[in-house]
Design a protein around this motif. Structure first.
Motif, PDB file in Angstrom:
ATOM      1  N   GLN A  22       0.839  -1.208   0.000  1.00  0.00           N
ATOM      2  CA  GLN A  22       0.000   0.000   0.000  1.00  0.00           C
ATOM      3  C   GLN A  22       0.871   1.255   0.000  1.00  0.00           C
ATOM      4  OE1 GLN A  22      -2.832  -0.616   3.190  1.00  0.00           O
ATOM      5  NE2 GLN A  22      -4.059  -1.917   1.878  1.00  0.00           N
ATOM      6  N   GLU A  23       1.974   1.172  -0.769  1.00  0.00           N
ATOM      7  CA  GLU A  23       2.900   2.290  -0.913  1.00  0.00           C
ATOM      8  C   GLU A  23       2.236   3.460  -1.640  1.00  0.00           C
ATOM      9  OE1 GLU A  23       7.127   3.023  -3.211  1.00  0.00           O
ATOM     10  OE2 GLU A  23       6.679   1.031  -2.447  1.00  0.00           O
ATOM     11  N   TYR A  24       1.280   3.147  -2.468  1.00  0.00           N
ATOM     12  CA  TYR A  24       0.555   4.166  -3.223  1.00  0.00           C
ATOM     13  C   TYR A  24      -0.915   4.116  -2.835  1.00  0.00           C
ATOM     14  CZ  TYR A  24       4.772   4.084  -6.010  1.00  0.00           C
ATOM     15  OH  TYR A  24       6.071   4.128  -6.411  1.00  0.00           O
ATOM     16  N   GLY A  25      -1.599   5.237  -3.010  1.00  0.00           N
ATOM     17  CA  GLY A  25      -3.031   5.280  -2.753  1.00  0.00           C
ATOM     18  C   GLY A  25      -3.834   4.795  -3.939  1.00  0.00           C
ATOM     19  N   GLY A  26      -3.194   4.789  -5.091  1.00  0.00           N
ATOM     20  CA  GLY A  26      -3.886   4.330  -6.281  1.00  0.00           C
ATOM     21  C   GLY A  26      -3.092   4.626  -7.533  1.00  0.00           C
ATOM     22  N   LEU A  27      -3.676   4.262  -8.658  1.00  0.00           N
ATOM     23  CA  LEU A  27      -3.057   4.460  -9.963  1.00  0.00           C
ATOM     24  C   LEU A  27      -4.094   4.987 -10.929  1.00  0.00           C
ATOM     25  CD1 LEU A  27      -1.289   0.996 -10.379  1.00  0.00           C
ATOM     26  CD2 LEU A  27      -0.206   3.129  -9.703  1.00  0.00           C
ATOM     27  N   VAL A  28      -3.652   5.802 -11.847  1.00  0.00           N
ATOM     28  CA  VAL A  28      -4.481   6.180 -12.983  1.00  0.00           C
ATOM     29  C   VAL A  28      -3.798   5.580 -14.199  1.00  0.00           C
ATOM     30  CG1 VAL A  28      -5.442   8.059 -14.347  1.00  0.00           C
ATOM     31  CG2 VAL A  28      -5.282   8.291 -11.865  1.00  0.00           C
ATOM     32  N   LEU A  29      -4.543   4.793 -14.952  1.00  0.00           N
ATOM     33  CA  LEU A  29      -4.003   4.071 -16.100  1.00  0.00           C
ATOM     34  C   LEU A  29      -4.586   4.622 -17.392  1.00  0.00           C
ATOM     35  CD1 LEU A  29      -4.539   0.520 -14.607  1.00  0.00           C
ATOM     36  CD2 LEU A  29      -2.373   1.752 -14.699  1.00  0.00           C
ATOM     37  N   VAL A  42      -1.492  -0.817 -21.709  1.00  0.00           N
ATOM     38  CA  VAL A  42      -1.996  -0.083 -20.556  1.00  0.00           C
ATOM     39  C   VAL A  42      -0.781   0.363 -19.740  1.00  0.00           C
ATOM     40  CG1 VAL A  42      -3.353  -0.214 -18.437  1.00  0.00           C
ATOM     41  CG2 VAL A  42      -4.184  -1.309 -20.516  1.00  0.00           C
ATOM     42  N   VAL A  43      -0.631   1.669 -19.592  1.00  0.00           N
ATOM     43  CA  VAL A  43       0.509   2.245 -18.888  1.00  0.00           C
ATOM     44  C   VAL A  43       0.018   3.148 -17.758  1.00  0.00           C
ATOM     45  CG1 VAL A  43       1.993   2.166 -20.928  1.00  0.00           C
ATOM     46  CG2 VAL A  43       0.680   4.226 -20.447  1.00  0.00           C
ATOM     47  N   ILE A  44       0.928   3.493 -16.878  1.00  0.00           N
ATOM     48  CA  ILE A  44       0.584   4.382 -15.774  1.00  0.00           C
ATOM     49  C   ILE A  44       0.562   5.813 -16.273  1.00  0.00           C
ATOM     50  CG2 ILE A  44       1.409   5.330 -13.578  1.00  0.00           C
ATOM     51  CD1 ILE A  44       2.382   2.544 -12.899  1.00  0.00           C
ATOM     52  N   ASP A  45      -0.524   6.496 -15.989  1.00  0.00           N
ATOM     53  CA  ASP A  45      -0.636   7.913 -16.288  1.00  0.00           C
ATOM     54  C   ASP A  45      -0.175   8.717 -15.074  1.00  0.00           C
ATOM     55  OD1 ASP A  45      -1.292  10.256 -17.685  1.00  0.00           O
ATOM     56  OD2 ASP A  45      -3.373  10.210 -16.987  1.00  0.00           O
ATOM     57  N   ASP A  64     -11.007  13.121 -21.526  1.00  0.00           N
ATOM     58  CA  ASP A  64     -10.493  11.855 -22.036  1.00  0.00           C
ATOM     59  C   ASP A  64     -10.777  10.745 -21.024  1.00  0.00           C
ATOM     60  OD1 ASP A  64      -9.402  10.134 -23.865  1.00  0.00           O
ATOM     61  OD2 ASP A  64      -7.354  10.894 -23.692  1.00  0.00           O
ATOM     62  N   CYS A  65     -10.691   9.533 -21.482  1.00  0.00           N
ATOM     63  CA  CYS A  65     -10.990   8.365 -20.653  1.00  0.00           C
ATOM     64  C   CYS A  65      -9.746   7.901 -19.908  1.00  0.00           C
ATOM     65  CB  CYS A  65     -11.498   7.225 -21.528  1.00  0.00           C
ATOM     66  SG  CYS A  65     -12.988   7.623 -22.454  1.00  0.00           S
ATOM     67  N   ARG A  66      -9.966   7.216 -18.802  1.00  0.00           N
ATOM     68  CA  ARG A  66      -8.897   6.598 -18.022  1.00  0.00           C
ATOM     69  C   ARG A  66      -9.506   5.462 -17.200  1.00  0.00           C
ATOM     70  NH1 ARG A  66      -6.399   9.481 -20.810  1.00  0.00           N
ATOM     71  NH2 ARG A  66      -4.606  10.787 -20.351  1.00  0.00           N
ATOM     72  N   TYR A  67      -8.634   4.610 -16.693  1.00  0.00           N
ATOM     73  CA  TYR A  67      -8.987   3.647 -15.659  1.00  0.00           C
ATOM     74  C   TYR A  67      -8.276   4.124 -14.404  1.00  0.00           C
ATOM     75  CZ  TYR A  67      -9.770   0.712 -19.783  1.00  0.00           C
ATOM     76  OH  TYR A  67     -10.171   0.221 -20.995  1.00  0.00           O
ATOM     77  N   ALA A  68      -8.904   3.984 -13.263  1.00  0.00           N
ATOM     78  CA  ALA A  68      -8.262   4.346 -12.001  1.00  0.00           C
ATOM     79  C   ALA A  68      -8.451   3.201 -11.021  1.00  0.00           C
ATOM     80  CB  ALA A  68      -8.858   5.625 -11.434  1.00  0.00           C
ATOM     81  N   ILE A  81     -12.191   2.162 -11.349  1.00  0.00           N
ATOM     82  CA  ILE A  81     -13.070   3.177 -11.926  1.00  0.00           C
ATOM     83  C   ILE A  81     -12.779   3.283 -13.415  1.00  0.00           C
ATOM     84  CG2 ILE A  81     -13.689   5.624 -11.920  1.00  0.00           C
ATOM     85  CD1 ILE A  81     -12.737   5.591  -8.921  1.00  0.00           C
ATOM     86  N   PHE A  82     -13.814   3.138 -14.204  1.00  0.00           N
ATOM     87  CA  PHE A  82     -13.719   3.360 -15.640  1.00  0.00           C
ATOM     88  C   PHE A  82     -14.261   4.759 -15.874  1.00  0.00           C
ATOM     89  CE2 PHE A  82     -15.922   2.151 -19.889  1.00  0.00           C
ATOM     90  CZ  PHE A  82     -15.062   2.963 -20.595  1.00  0.00           C
TER      91      PHE A  82
END
Length: 137
Positions: A22-29, A42-45, A64-68, A81-82
């Motif tokens: 849990q080093e990060y709170g999340g990712l936006v892809l 699919v890469v990290i934004d 624009d679209c992202r996955y989170a 999240i889509f």
């Protein structure tokens, strides 16, 4: 992923860190289709350094679209999240929709949300989906 989509090594590595430490709170892809020969990747934004809801909300682009992938402190809740705002180009919406099921299958999560506007991912809505009362975290 679909036959033409892969995940970057960085995305996989950071995802594992999110799950284990849990080093990060999340990712936006995001989907990077700049190298047509390799297909979509699919890469990290953005890496969310905290699990702050504001950081999540502010990290999603308006057009624009992202996955989170986002974690909720004090719970085992991971949200996928889509993000597909109405203002996103139709080509982007179609591409992200096409890859969504594969992303869902790969990234372990507890709750999945399709969001078209900020109210869909309001903090209260996320709590409601996770069946958590405000202050009960």
């Amino acid at each position: 992923m679909s036959d033409n989509t892969a995940r970057s090594d960085e995305a996989i590595s950071i995802w594992k860190k999110l799950l284990v430490t849990q080093e990060y709170g999340g990712l936006v892809l995001k989907i990077d289709d700049s190298n047509v020969e390799d297909g979509n990747v699919v890469v990290i934004d953005k890496k969310l350094m905290t699990d702050s809801y504001d950081e999540l909300a502010n990290s999603l682009p308006e057009n624009d679209c992202r996955y989170a992938l986002w974690t909720l402190t004090g719970t085992l809740s991971i949200f996928l999240i889509f993000w597909s705002p109405d203002s996103a180009p139709i080509k982007s919406r179609m591409k992200y929709s096409y890859e969504y099921q594969a992303v869902r299958n790969f990234y372990q999560h507890r709750f999945s949300i399709k969001a078209n506007n900020p109210s869909d991912i309001s903090f209260d809505n996320l709590l409601s989906i996770a069946n958590i009362k405000r202050g009960g975290i």
